[in-house]
Design a protein around this motif. Structure first.
Motif, mmCIF file in Angstrom:
data_model
loop_
_atom_site.group_PDB
_atom_site.id
_atom_site.type_symbol
_atom_site.label_atom_id
_atom_site.label_comp_id
_atom_site.label_asym_id
_atom_site.label_seq_id
_atom_site.Cartn_x
_atom_site.Cartn_y
_atom_site.Cartn_z
ATOM 1 N N PRO A 1 -11.265 11.892 -9.234
ATOM 2 C CA PRO A 1 -10.396 12.597 -10.179
ATOM 3 C C PRO A 1 -9.098 13.059 -9.525
ATOM 4 O O PRO A 1 -9.107 13.580 -8.401
ATOM 5 C CB PRO A 1 -11.254 13.791 -10.609
ATOM 6 C CG PRO A 1 -12.240 13.984 -9.502
ATOM 7 C CD PRO A 1 -12.522 12.606 -8.974
ATOM 8 N N ASN A 2 -7.978 12.794 -10.214
ATOM 9 C CA ASN A 2 -6.642 13.251 -9.800
ATOM 10 C C ASN A 2 -6.153 12.639 -8.487
ATOM 11 O O ASN A 2 -5.209 13.154 -7.881
ATOM 12 C CB ASN A 2 -6.608 14.784 -9.687
ATOM 13 C CG ASN A 2 -6.935 15.463 -11.003
ATOM 14 O OD1 ASN A 2 -6.462 15.038 -12.056
ATOM 15 N ND2 ASN A 2 -7.770 16.491 -10.951
ATOM 16 N N GLN A 3 -6.771 11.554 -8.061
ATOM 17 C CA GLN A 3 -6.326 10.905 -6.821
ATOM 18 C C GLN A 3 -5.455 9.688 -7.149
ATOM 19 O O GLN A 3 -5.657 9.024 -8.167
ATOM 20 C CB GLN A 3 -7.527 10.486 -5.972
ATOM 21 C CG GLN A 3 -8.345 11.665 -5.477
ATOM 22 C CD GLN A 3 -9.075 11.343 -4.188
ATOM 23 O OE1 GLN A 3 -8.542 10.673 -3.313
ATOM 24 N NE2 GLN A 3 -10.306 11.830 -4.074
ATOM 25 N N PRO A 4 -4.471 9.379 -6.282
ATOM 26 C CA PRO A 4 -3.585 8.230 -6.540
ATOM 27 C C PRO A 4 -4.375 6.939 -6.697
ATOM 28 O O PRO A 4 -5.328 6.684 -5.944
ATOM 29 C CB PRO A 4 -2.696 8.188 -5.283
ATOM 30 C CG PRO A 4 -2.704 9.598 -4.785
ATOM 31 C CD PRO A 4 -4.086 10.119 -5.065
ATOM 32 N N THR B 1 7.790 5.156 -5.525
ATOM 33 C CA THR B 1 7.378 6.549 -5.735
ATOM 34 C C THR B 1 6.602 6.714 -7.041
ATOM 35 O O THR B 1 5.609 7.452 -7.084
ATOM 36 C CB THR B 1 8.614 7.461 -5.750
ATOM 37 O OG1 THR B 1 9.335 7.286 -4.534
ATOM 38 C CG2 THR B 1 8.216 8.918 -5.898
ATOM 39 N N GLU B 2 7.032 6.028 -8.086
ATOM 40 C CA GLU B 2 6.352 6.154 -9.368
ATOM 41 C C GLU B 2 4.883 5.742 -9.268
ATOM 42 O O GLU B 2 4.002 6.344 -9.908
ATOM 43 C CB GLU B 2 7.067 5.298 -10.422
ATOM 44 C CG GLU B 2 6.363 5.205 -11.773
ATOM 45 C CD GLU B 2 6.138 6.562 -12.423
ATOM 46 O OE1 GLU B 2 5.159 6.679 -13.198
ATOM 47 O OE2 GLU B 2 6.927 7.497 -12.159
ATOM 48 N N ALA B 3 4.597 4.726 -8.464
ATOM 49 C CA ALA B 3 3.212 4.283 -8.295
ATOM 50 C C ALA B 3 2.370 5.367 -7.643
ATOM 51 O O ALA B 3 1.181 5.533 -7.956
ATOM 52 C CB ALA B 3 3.168 3.006 -7.460
ATOM 53 N N GLY C 1 0.816 -1.209 0.000
ATOM 54 C CA GLY C 1 0.000 0.000 0.000
ATOM 55 C C GLY C 1 0.846 1.254 0.000
ATOM 56 O O GLY C 1 2.023 1.221 0.364
ATOM 57 N N HIS C 2 0.231 2.357 -0.422
ATOM 58 C CA HIS C 2 0.906 3.645 -0.338
ATOM 59 C C HIS C 2 1.086 4.040 1.130
ATOM 60 O O HIS C 2 0.404 3.512 2.026
ATOM 61 C CB HIS C 2 0.077 4.728 -1.042
ATOM 62 C CG HIS C 2 -0.008 4.562 -2.531
ATOM 63 N ND1 HIS C 2 1.101 4.408 -3.328
ATOM 64 C CD2 HIS C 2 -1.089 4.533 -3.372
ATOM 65 C CE1 HIS C 2 0.734 4.295 -4.587
ATOM 66 N NE2 HIS C 2 -0.595 4.351 -4.649
ATOM 67 N N ASP D 1 4.345 -2.944 -8.175
ATOM 68 C CA ASP D 1 4.653 -1.595 -7.702
ATOM 69 C C ASP D 1 5.290 -1.562 -6.318
ATOM 70 O O ASP D 1 5.573 -0.483 -5.792
ATOM 71 C CB ASP D 1 3.376 -0.741 -7.663
ATOM 72 C CG ASP D 1 2.838 -0.463 -9.062
ATOM 73 O OD1 ASP D 1 3.652 -0.286 -9.971
ATOM 74 O OD2 ASP D 1 1.597 -0.419 -9.221
ATOM 75 N N SER D 2 5.502 -2.703 -5.707
ATOM 76 C CA SER D 2 6.089 -2.708 -4.364
ATOM 77 C C SER D 2 7.581 -2.449 -4.443
ATOM 78 O O SER D 2 8.229 -2.737 -5.452
ATOM 79 C CB SER D 2 5.843 -4.051 -3.674
ATOM 80 O OG SER D 2 6.404 -5.106 -4.437
ATOM 81 N N GLU D 3 8.134 -1.860 -3.379
ATOM 82 C CA GLU D 3 9.581 -1.640 -3.332
ATOM 83 C C GLU D 3 10.285 -2.989 -3.439
ATOM 84 O O GLU D 3 9.990 -3.912 -2.687
ATOM 85 C CB GLU D 3 9.964 -0.939 -2.030
ATOM 86 C CG GLU D 3 9.490 0.509 -1.960
ATOM 87 C CD GLU D 3 9.972 1.194 -0.701
ATOM 88 O OE1 GLU D 3 10.431 0.506 0.233
ATOM 89 O OE2 GLU D 3 9.881 2.440 -0.638
#
Length: 311
Positions: A208-211, A193-195, A47-48, A218-220
């Motif tokens: 709209p415009n949300q991650p 970070t790119e994710a 997760g972020h 996408d995990s480190e």
């Protein structure tokens, strides 16, 4: 060294007879169809930052402790142990810490101590040092699940190797540890970070415009985490939404053995958990799984009281 062929044939014979490895269910049909705790398995929780990964993970751990008496060894380097203990007590009692009655507080303190032990994180560990410690603790205290939160807080020993090879070796050793001791290991990991830069388009009907939720790659550390995992889940929360911020979306990205009775969710229909008042738990489909325990206990106590009066 070769495998013991007869030992694996015995497992096949058990499977033919319907004896499959136990996958612990919580008794909620919607949740159990997508995720279950399995001893000996490696599970990644992605997760972020700031979406509440640790908070939600501890909620799941508490549910399994209540339902199945599962015991957890916790390595959590980004949170103070007292704050995690408080979180567990509040979730069990469904009240903020300063609103819990003394007798209930004492009972929940003892419950947490019986089911959760915390590694002192005032020093750094490599994965080898942590697994060595976890093995020693296993001899003294019979636990079922090791939580590593997050894995990137473990110190890396990159002598004679590189980061990519080190990650593969690390996860391979953790998988071997899981099988050797029949311990499930849950690993929390951040998204790259790119994710976090990837967002829903401006014309998105809801966010709209949300991650957007990160995917398994996408995990480190990259796809190695998903490659080595038995299960992988993603937790996501639209924290900038005026109304959806209170909902944690649980995407089950990978289930290696669907014969155990559960399978991944779709990206269109994740499991949806709504935070309860005072942020002391969650509801799924309007059901608070912790309150089920409370109601059953209350019913038993009331029945006992009525029976004693009739006698």
């Amino acid at each position: 060294m070769l495998i013991n062929y007869s030992e694996h044939i015995d497992k096949l014979n058990d499977f033919r007879k319907g004896k499959v490895q136990k996958a612990y269910a919580l008794g909620n049909k919607e949740f159990d169809a997508a995720f279950r705790l399995v001893k000996g398995h490696l599970c990644f929780i992605l997760g972020h930052n700031n979406v509440g990964k640790t908070h939600f993970t501890f909620y799941l751990m508490l549910l399994y402790a209540i339902k199945h008496n599962i015991k957890f060894l916790i390595f959590s380097s980004e949170n103070e142990p007292y704050s995690l203990i408080r979180k567990l007590i509040e979730m069990r009692e469904q009240k903020p810490i300063n609103q819990i009655e003394e007798s209930d507080y004492e009972e929940s303190k003892e419950f947490v101590d019986r089911h959760f032990k915390f590694v002192d994180t005032n020093r750094q560990y490599t994965y080898k040092e942590l697994l060595h410690l976890a093995s020693n603790i296993k001899e003294a205290w019979e636990y079922d699940v090791l939580l590593i939160d997050p894995i990137n807080s473990l110190r890396k020993d990159l002598r004679n190797t590189n980061g990519y090879e080190y990650n593969y070796e690390q996860l391979t050793e953790i998988r071997i540890f899981c099988k050797k001791y029949n311990i499930a290991t849950w690993i929390c990991c951040h998204a790259v970070t790119e994710a976090l830069r990837r967002k829903h388009p401006t014309n998105h009907p809801n966010f709209p415009n949300q991650p957007i939720p990160p995917g398994s790659g996408d995990s480190e550390g990259g796809a190695v985490n998903s490659n080595r995992a038995d299960e992988m889940i993603c937790l996501h929360r639209y924290i900038y939404s005026p109304d959806a911020w209170m909902y944690t979306r649980m995407y089950v990205l990978k289930v290696k053995e669907i014969n155990l009775g559960f399978k991944p969710t779709s990206f269109e229909r994740p499991l949806l958990f709504k935070s309860t008042a005072n942020n002391v738990g969650f509801e799924i489909g309007g059901i608070n799984l912790v309150n089920i325990r409370k109601k059953k206990q209350l019913t038993i106590e009331n029945n006992t009281t009525e029976n004693s009066r009739e006698a």
